[in-house]
Motif scaffolding. Structure first.
Motif, PDB file in Angstrom:
ATOM      1  N   UNK A  33       0.849  -1.195   0.000  1.00 29.57           N
ATOM      2  CA  UNK A  33       0.000   0.000   0.000  1.00 29.57           C
ATOM      3  C   UNK A  33       0.883   1.244   0.000  1.00 29.57           C
ATOM      4  N   UNK A  34       0.575   2.196  -0.900  1.00 25.86           N
ATOM      5  CA  UNK A  34       1.432   3.361  -1.080  1.00 25.86           C
ATOM      6  C   UNK A  34       0.614   4.623  -1.296  1.00 25.86           C
ATOM      7  N   UNK A  35       1.248   5.763  -1.001  1.00 22.41           N
ATOM      8  CA  UNK A  35       0.675   7.076  -1.283  1.00 22.41           C
ATOM      9  C   UNK A  35       1.718   7.865  -2.067  1.00 22.41           C
ATOM     10  N   UNK A  36       1.329   8.400  -3.210  1.00 23.62           N
ATOM     11  CA  UNK A  36       2.231   9.200  -4.026  1.00 23.62           C
ATOM     12  C   UNK A  36       2.476  10.558  -3.376  1.00 23.62           C
ATOM     13  N   UNK A  43      -2.319   3.857  -4.000  1.00 19.85           N
ATOM     14  CA  UNK A  43      -2.144   2.693  -4.863  1.00 19.85           C
ATOM     15  C   UNK A  43      -1.738   1.506  -4.003  1.00 19.85           C
ATOM     16  N   UNK A  44      -1.874   0.324  -4.555  1.00 19.90           N
ATOM     17  CA  UNK A  44      -1.409  -0.876  -3.870  1.00 19.90           C
ATOM     18  C   UNK A  44      -0.707  -1.755  -4.885  1.00 19.90           C
ATOM     19  N   UNK A  45       0.428  -2.285  -4.475  1.00 20.18           N
ATOM     20  CA  UNK A  45       1.143  -3.202  -5.364  1.00 20.18           C
ATOM     21  C   UNK A  45       0.213  -4.346  -5.785  1.00 20.18           C
ATOM     22  N   UNK A  46      -0.542  -4.835  -4.815  1.00 22.19           N
ATOM     23  CA  UNK A  46      -1.511  -5.889  -5.101  1.00 22.19           C
ATOM     24  C   UNK A  46      -2.676  -5.815  -4.130  1.00 22.19           C
ATOM     25  N   UNK A  47      -3.861  -6.072  -4.678  1.00 23.77           N
ATOM     26  CA  UNK A  47      -5.049  -6.388  -3.885  1.00 23.77           C
ATOM     27  C   UNK A  47      -5.627  -7.605  -4.587  1.00 23.77           C
ATOM     28  N   UNK A  54      -5.004   2.239  -9.192  1.00 22.13           N
ATOM     29  CA  UNK A  54      -5.057   3.628  -8.717  1.00 22.13           C
ATOM     30  C   UNK A  54      -6.425   3.789  -8.074  1.00 22.13           C
ATOM     31  N   UNK A  55      -6.452   3.890  -6.745  1.00 19.83           N
ATOM     32  CA  UNK A  55      -7.708   3.829  -6.002  1.00 19.83           C
ATOM     33  C   UNK A  55      -8.386   5.181  -5.827  1.00 19.83           C
ATOM     34  N   UNK A  76      -8.463   1.574   5.948  1.00 21.00           N
ATOM     35  CA  UNK A  76      -9.033   0.224   5.898  1.00 21.00           C
ATOM     36  C   UNK A  76      -8.049  -0.740   5.241  1.00 21.00           C
ATOM     37  N   UNK A  77      -7.468  -0.319   4.125  1.00 18.99           N
ATOM     38  CA  UNK A  77      -6.504  -1.172   3.424  1.00 18.99           C
ATOM     39  C   UNK A  77      -5.232  -1.371   4.249  1.00 18.99           C
ATOM     40  N   UNK A  78      -4.798  -0.317   4.944  1.00 15.19           N
ATOM     41  CA  UNK A  78      -3.616  -0.430   5.795  1.00 15.19           C
ATOM     42  C   UNK A  78      -3.858  -1.423   6.934  1.00 15.19           C
ATOM     43  N   UNK A  79      -5.025  -1.339   7.555  1.00 12.14           N
ATOM     44  CA  UNK A  79      -5.359  -2.280   8.630  1.00 12.14           C
ATOM     45  C   UNK A  79      -5.360  -3.717   8.104  1.00 12.14           C
ATOM     46  N   UNK A  80      -5.920  -3.913   6.919  1.00  5.31           N
ATOM     47  CA  UNK A  80      -5.943  -5.256   6.330  1.00  5.31           C
ATOM     48  C   UNK A  80      -4.529  -5.745   6.039  1.00  5.31           C
TER      49      UNK A  80
END
Length: 119
Positions: A33-36, A43-47, A54-55, A76-80
């Motif tokens: 999980x990343x923030x530009x 963005x996330x390398x993978x989900x 690009x979310x 939410x994605x970071x917690x996951x």
């Protein structure tokens, strides 16, 4: 008369099957999980099968997603990711979860619900 009824029933099932085929879910682990730093894009390398989707953006509204909502999506994605749990995202665009349907580095299309962290 029976042939007409059978034809109508088959047509209705075909229409119902087509209507359901437009909705699908993508599920899987969140990795990278990343923030530009330039524009706040999340963005996330993978989900699951999705690669570098690009979310949204934490700094401006993108694709109808307000920045405040994006911050919630990011958390939410970071917690996951940190808890090593899968997430589910719902779509409605007659595609699938493949890289061909959702190319890397491009905005997700058809995304209408989620992410939900799964148990």
């Amino acid at each position: 008369m029976r042939l007409k009824q059978l034809t109508v029933m088959v047509a209705l099932f075909a229409i119902a099957g087509t209507a359901n085929a437009t909705k699908y879910t993508c599920s899987g682990l969140v990795k990278g999980l990343s923030v530009s730093p330039q524009n706040g894009l999340v963005l996330a390398e993978r989900i699951g099968e999705l690669q570098w989707p690009r979310l949204c953006s934490i700094s401006e509204d993108v694709a109808g997603i307000p920045a405040d909502n994006c911050k919630l999506i990011y958390s939410t994605l970071l917690a996951a990711q940190l808890s090593n749990k899968t997430v589910t995202i719902w779509f409605n665009d007659s595609k699938d979860c493949s890289p061909a349907s959702h190319p890397a580095w491009e905005e997700l299309t058809g995304w209408y619900f989620g992410p939900r962290v799964n148990d």
